[in-house]
Enzyme design. Structure first.
Site, PDB file in Angstrom:
ATOM      1  N   ASP A   1      48.903  14.585  -8.961  1.00  0.00           N
ATOM      2  CA  ASP A   1      47.518  14.762  -9.256  1.00  0.00           C
ATOM      3  C   ASP A   1      46.996  16.308  -9.040  1.00  0.00           C
ATOM      4  O   ASP A   1      47.040  16.741  -7.760  1.00  0.00           O
ATOM      5  CB  ASP A   1      46.558  14.024  -8.801  1.00  0.00           C
ATOM      6  CG  ASP A   1      46.941  12.465  -9.389  1.00  0.00           C
ATOM      7  OD1 ASP A   1      46.680  11.972 -10.348  1.00  0.00           O
ATOM      8  OD2 ASP A   1      47.817  11.890  -8.406  1.00  0.00           O
TER       9      ASP A   1
ATOM     10  N   ASP B   1      48.603  21.309  -4.353  1.00  0.00           N
ATOM     11  CA  ASP B   1      47.359  22.006  -4.450  1.00  0.00           C
ATOM     12  C   ASP B   1      46.450  21.773  -3.387  1.00  0.00           C
ATOM     13  O   ASP B   1      45.124  22.242  -3.476  1.00  0.00           O
ATOM     14  CB  ASP B   1      46.716  21.479  -5.668  1.00  0.00           C
ATOM     15  CG  ASP B   1      46.282  20.160  -5.786  1.00  0.00           C
ATOM     16  OD1 ASP B   1      46.878  19.228  -5.196  1.00  0.00           O
ATOM     17  OD2 ASP B   1      45.086  19.809  -6.137  1.00  0.00           O
TER      18      ASP B   1
ATOM     19  N   ASP C   1      53.822  17.619  -5.748  1.00  0.00           N
ATOM     20  CA  ASP C   1      52.572  16.630  -5.673  1.00  0.00           C
ATOM     21  C   ASP C   1      52.325  16.302  -7.238  1.00  0.00           C
ATOM     22  O   ASP C   1      52.661  16.985  -8.062  1.00  0.00           O
ATOM     23  CB  ASP C   1      51.323  17.374  -4.931  1.00  0.00           C
ATOM     24  CG  ASP C   1      50.278  16.669  -5.127  1.00  0.00           C
ATOM     25  OD1 ASP C   1      50.137  15.549  -4.842  1.00  0.00           O
ATOM     26  OD2 ASP C   1      49.274  17.197  -5.438  1.00  0.00           O
TER      27      ASP C   1
END
Length: 221
Positions: free
Chosen positions: A11, A173, A9
């Protein structure tokens, strides 16, 4: 488990981009004559792509959806312009990310980027960060028909990398990263420092507290 490739991922995992996202979001709110939001509030809206972010920011609500209303279309145009004008003002790598990516490349581990961020932002940001050549495949939020939490982005990445999904590690995240990985049959790690909440409860295969811990997980020390 035998891992031969990694997908990341963007951001909240590789980079902390919230200040630039919040700046663009609040400029879009200002254009709509709305008061600014705190960066943490904007961060809570991140993860489902730009259209979802704009809808939530304009409504200041997690439940808002992008329907293409006049105010949302104007807000999207405004956000696009403001964000493209400042993709990399305050966006920074999290600690140890760049060194770890370099090490993975040195060890010839195939790498993919799998993000819900639209391609129009993802590709120029990767160039500005100097990591546009680090990934064999980039799957942005509009590369395939469905974004994370769908399996489609990771299935596409695995196909392009020519690796089995069972050997492609997803690192993210948020719950979207975990759900996408589970749907695709990929192992998954979550980082504890990103924008996702309560990551210990997401049932990832492991939680890492520093990006450098990825090397220990992959036994690359």
């Amino acid at each position: 488990m035998s891992i031969i490739a990694c997908a990341f991922d963007l951001d909240g995992t590789l980079v902390d981009s919230i200040h630039d996202l919040a700046r663009a979001a609040n400029l879009a709110r200002a254009d709509a004559r709305l008061s600014p939001l705190e960066s943490d509030r904007v961060a809570s809206f991140v993860g489902d792509g730009a259209a979802s972010l704009v809808a939530r920011v304009l409504a200041d609500s997690h439940d808002a959806e992008y329907t293409g209303s006049d105010i949302q279309r104007e807000g999207m145009l405004s956000f696009n312009a403001h964000y493209l004008a400042g993709l990399h003002i305050a966006t920074r790598f999290y600690p140890k990310v760049l060194a770890t990516l370099h090490l993975l490349r040195e060890r010839q581990v195939p790498l993919a980027l799998v993000t819900n961020k639209p391609e129009r932002f993802t590709l120029p940001l990767l160039r500005e960060l100097g990591i546009d050549t680090h990934f064999e495949v980039v799957v942005a939020g509009d590369t395939v028909s469905n974004k994370k939490p769908s399996a489609d982005p990771l299935l596409y990445a695995a196909s392009r990398l020519n690796v089995p999904t069972s050997q492609l590690l997803m690192v993210g995240d948020s719950i979207n990263d975990v759900l996408s990985a589970r749907a695709a049959g990929c192992p998954v790690l979550t980082v504890s420092y990103g924008y996702g909440s309560d990551v210990e409860s997401l049932n990832a295969d492991a939680v890492i507290h520093s990006f450098a811990d990825l090397c220990d997980f992959l036994d690359l020390a």
